[in-house]
Design a protein around this motif. Structure first.
Motif, mmCIF file in Angstrom:
data_model
loop_
_atom_site.group_PDB
_atom_site.id
_atom_site.type_symbol
_atom_site.label_atom_id
_atom_site.label_comp_id
_atom_site.label_asym_id
_atom_site.label_seq_id
_atom_site.Cartn_x
_atom_site.Cartn_y
_atom_site.Cartn_z
ATOM 1 N N ARG A 133 0.840 -1.208 0.000
ATOM 2 C CA ARG A 133 0.000 0.000 0.000
ATOM 3 C C ARG A 133 0.875 1.259 0.000
ATOM 4 N NH1 ARG A 133 -3.911 -2.736 4.180
ATOM 5 N NH2 ARG A 133 -5.429 -3.645 2.749
ATOM 6 N N GLU A 134 1.921 1.240 0.805
ATOM 7 C CA GLU A 134 2.853 2.373 0.819
ATOM 8 C C GLU A 134 3.501 2.558 -0.548
ATOM 9 O OE1 GLU A 134 5.818 2.951 3.995
ATOM 10 O OE2 GLU A 134 4.823 1.270 5.005
ATOM 11 N N LEU A 135 3.964 1.457 -1.130
ATOM 12 C CA LEU A 135 4.642 1.513 -2.420
ATOM 13 C C LEU A 135 3.742 2.073 -3.515
ATOM 14 C CD1 LEU A 135 6.839 0.828 -4.514
ATOM 15 C CD2 LEU A 135 5.905 -1.504 -4.558
ATOM 16 N N PHE A 136 2.549 1.517 -3.644
ATOM 17 C CA PHE A 136 1.682 1.954 -4.741
ATOM 18 C C PHE A 136 1.064 3.322 -4.486
ATOM 19 C CE2 PHE A 136 2.500 -2.342 -5.950
ATOM 20 C CZ PHE A 136 2.657 -2.226 -7.328
ATOM 21 N N ASP A 137 0.940 3.725 -3.225
ATOM 22 C CA ASP A 137 0.539 5.099 -2.931
ATOM 23 C C ASP A 137 1.659 6.051 -3.337
ATOM 24 O OD1 ASP A 137 -1.280 7.085 -1.809
ATOM 25 O OD2 ASP A 137 0.219 7.288 -0.217
ATOM 26 N N PHE A 138 2.901 5.663 -3.058
ATOM 27 C CA PHE A 138 4.050 6.467 -3.464
ATOM 28 C C PHE A 138 4.063 6.653 -4.985
ATOM 29 C CE2 PHE A 138 8.454 6.350 -5.094
ATOM 30 C CZ PHE A 138 8.941 7.538 -4.564
ATOM 31 N N ILE A 139 3.856 5.574 -5.727
ATOM 32 C CA ILE A 139 3.909 5.652 -7.191
ATOM 33 C C ILE A 139 2.743 6.480 -7.734
ATOM 34 C CG2 ILE A 139 3.802 4.324 -9.339
ATOM 35 C CD1 ILE A 139 5.239 2.037 -7.784
ATOM 36 N N ARG A 140 1.542 6.243 -7.221
ATOM 37 C CA ARG A 140 0.372 6.938 -7.779
ATOM 38 C C ARG A 140 0.381 8.426 -7.500
ATOM 39 N NH1 ARG A 140 -5.061 5.886 -4.296
ATOM 40 N NH2 ARG A 140 -4.246 6.558 -2.297
ATOM 41 N N THR A 141 1.104 8.866 -6.484
ATOM 42 C CA THR A 141 1.150 10.283 -6.140
ATOM 43 C C THR A 141 2.494 10.932 -6.472
ATOM 44 O OG1 THR A 141 1.849 9.803 -3.867
ATOM 45 C CG2 THR A 141 -0.538 9.983 -4.280
ATOM 46 N N TYR A 142 3.401 10.183 -7.078
ATOM 47 C CA TYR A 142 4.749 10.682 -7.322
ATOM 48 C C TYR A 142 4.746 11.875 -8.281
ATOM 49 C CZ TYR A 142 9.708 10.830 -8.265
ATOM 50 O OH TYR A 142 11.011 11.247 -8.381
ATOM 51 N N GLU A 143 5.539 12.876 -7.949
ATOM 52 C CA GLU A 143 5.751 14.044 -8.809
ATOM 53 C C GLU A 143 7.247 14.230 -8.969
ATOM 54 O OE1 GLU A 143 3.383 15.741 -10.340
ATOM 55 O OE2 GLU A 143 1.771 14.636 -9.350
ATOM 56 N N GLY A 144 7.664 14.628 -10.145
ATOM 57 C CA GLY A 144 9.078 14.902 -10.377
ATOM 58 C C GLY A 144 9.666 13.961 -11.409
ATOM 59 N N GLU A 145 10.966 14.032 -11.522
ATOM 60 C CA GLU A 145 11.682 13.169 -12.458
ATOM 61 C C GLU A 145 11.738 11.743 -11.915
ATOM 62 O OE1 GLU A 145 13.043 13.953 -15.523
ATOM 63 O OE2 GLU A 145 11.940 15.831 -15.229
ATOM 64 N N VAL A 146 11.610 10.778 -12.803
ATOM 65 C CA VAL A 146 11.737 9.381 -12.403
ATOM 66 C C VAL A 146 13.190 9.139 -11.993
ATOM 67 C CG1 VAL A 146 11.606 6.988 -13.207
ATOM 68 C CG2 VAL A 146 9.873 8.643 -13.930
ATOM 69 N N PRO A 147 13.434 8.555 -10.825
ATOM 70 C CA PRO A 147 14.816 8.281 -10.403
ATOM 71 C C PRO A 147 15.549 7.433 -11.446
ATOM 72 C CG PRO A 147 13.270 7.828 -8.621
ATOM 73 C CD PRO A 147 12.447 8.084 -9.846
ATOM 74 N N LEU B 210 5.757 7.982 -16.871
ATOM 75 C CA LEU B 210 5.295 8.234 -15.509
ATOM 76 C C LEU B 210 3.789 8.433 -15.419
ATOM 77 C CD1 LEU B 210 5.802 8.668 -12.510
ATOM 78 C CD2 LEU B 210 6.373 11.059 -13.032
ATOM 79 N N PRO B 211 3.151 9.218 -16.287
ATOM 80 C CA PRO B 211 1.701 9.387 -16.152
ATOM 81 C C PRO B 211 0.936 8.059 -16.209
ATOM 82 C CG PRO B 211 2.573 11.080 -17.590
ATOM 83 C CD PRO B 211 3.693 10.104 -17.339
ATOM 84 N N MET B 212 1.312 7.172 -17.114
ATOM 85 C CA MET B 212 0.608 5.892 -17.208
ATOM 86 C C MET B 212 0.965 4.982 -16.036
ATOM 87 S SD MET B 212 -1.707 4.675 -19.006
ATOM 88 C CE MET B 212 -2.587 3.158 -18.733
ATOM 89 N N ALA B 213 2.196 5.062 -15.555
ATOM 90 C CA ALA B 213 2.587 4.295 -14.364
ATOM 91 C C ALA B 213 1.718 4.696 -13.176
ATOM 92 C CB ALA B 213 4.064 4.523 -14.051
ATOM 93 N N LYS B 214 1.444 5.988 -13.054
ATOM 94 C CA LYS B 214 0.608 6.478 -11.967
ATOM 95 C C LYS B 214 -0.833 5.969 -12.104
ATOM 96 C CE LYS B 214 1.270 10.752 -10.662
ATOM 97 N NZ LYS B 214 1.602 12.170 -10.510
ATOM 98 N N VAL B 215 -1.337 5.916 -13.317
ATOM 99 C CA VAL B 215 -2.690 5.393 -13.564
ATOM 100 C C VAL B 215 -2.762 3.925 -13.141
ATOM 101 C CG1 VAL B 215 -4.330 4.742 -15.388
ATOM 102 C CG2 VAL B 215 -3.302 7.025 -15.378
ATOM 103 N N LEU B 216 -1.780 3.134 -13.540
ATOM 104 C CA LEU B 216 -1.776 1.710 -13.197
ATOM 105 C C LEU B 216 -1.613 1.494 -11.694
ATOM 106 C CD1 LEU B 216 0.349 0.303 -16.141
ATOM 107 C CD2 LEU B 216 -2.132 0.143 -15.820
ATOM 108 N N ALA B 217 -0.772 2.306 -11.064
ATOM 109 C CA ALA B 217 -0.590 2.212 -9.616
ATOM 110 C C ALA B 217 -1.872 2.569 -8.881
ATOM 111 C CB ALA B 217 0.562 3.107 -9.166
ATOM 112 N N GLU B 218 -2.562 3.587 -9.353
ATOM 113 C CA GLU B 218 -3.846 3.995 -8.759
ATOM 114 C C GLU B 218 -4.861 2.862 -8.865
ATOM 115 O OE1 GLU B 218 -6.916 6.201 -7.054
ATOM 116 O OE2 GLU B 218 -4.816 6.809 -7.186
#
Length: 158
Positions: A103-117, A132-140
């Motif tokens: 839950r922590e991991l996918f919350d981190f991904i779905r709300t992440y802002e900035g450059e991908v590490p 990143l935008p599609m990664a956030k959609v899938l994580a959400e």
């Protein structure tokens, strides 16, 4: 040749979830491999490489820096079929043990802002293939539809 254990799981009935794929002994130590299945195999479209790659970078960075789990994380990376990820953790664990971490991991991904590490030619062999935008959609989607209120049928292979 004998089939490997993961090929004996019926992928026609496998739902998105968090499963223990296997447990291996290395001397006195156990390594638990988790199947983080984000899409339903053979029913839903697979994830594209760009979003898988972004989730991999974000996931590996988050997990290896986690205050409680970081020292136990051995590997986080995509499945070749692009329906999910494998997470290898040092220790003998069950799926229920890592649901708060997921839950922590996918919350981190779905709300992440900035450059991908690691998104530079110095750090990555294919740094241009990140979405990143599609990664956030899938994580959400995974967070809301699988991890929130996860049921037993999504924690153990049938």
């Amino acid at each position: 040749m004998e089939p490997i254990e993961s090929f004996t799981v019926n992928h026609l009935s496998l739902l998105p979830g968090v499963y223990v794929s296997r447990k291996d002994s290395t001397g006195n130590d156990v390594v638990t491999t988790f199947d983080i299945r984000m899409t339903r195999p053979n029913y839903e479209p697979v994830m594209n490489t760009a979003e898988v790659h972004a989730i991999e970078h974000l996931g590996a960075t988050f997990l290896r820096n986690h205050k409680d789990w970081g020292s136990k994380v051995i590997y986080f990376g995509p499945m070749g079929c692009r329906t999910g990820f494998y997470l290898l953790i040092a220790g003998d664990y069950d799926s229920e043990d890592i649901i708060p971490l997921m839950r922590e991991l996918f919350d981190f991904i779905r709300t992440y802002e900035g450059e991908v590490p690691g998104a530079s030619p110095e750090c990555c062999g294919n740094y241009l293939d990140l979405n990143l935008p599609m990664a956030k959609v899938l994580a959400e989607r995974f967070f809301e539809h699988v991890l929130t209120g996860i049921t037993p049928d999504r924690l153990k292979y049938s």
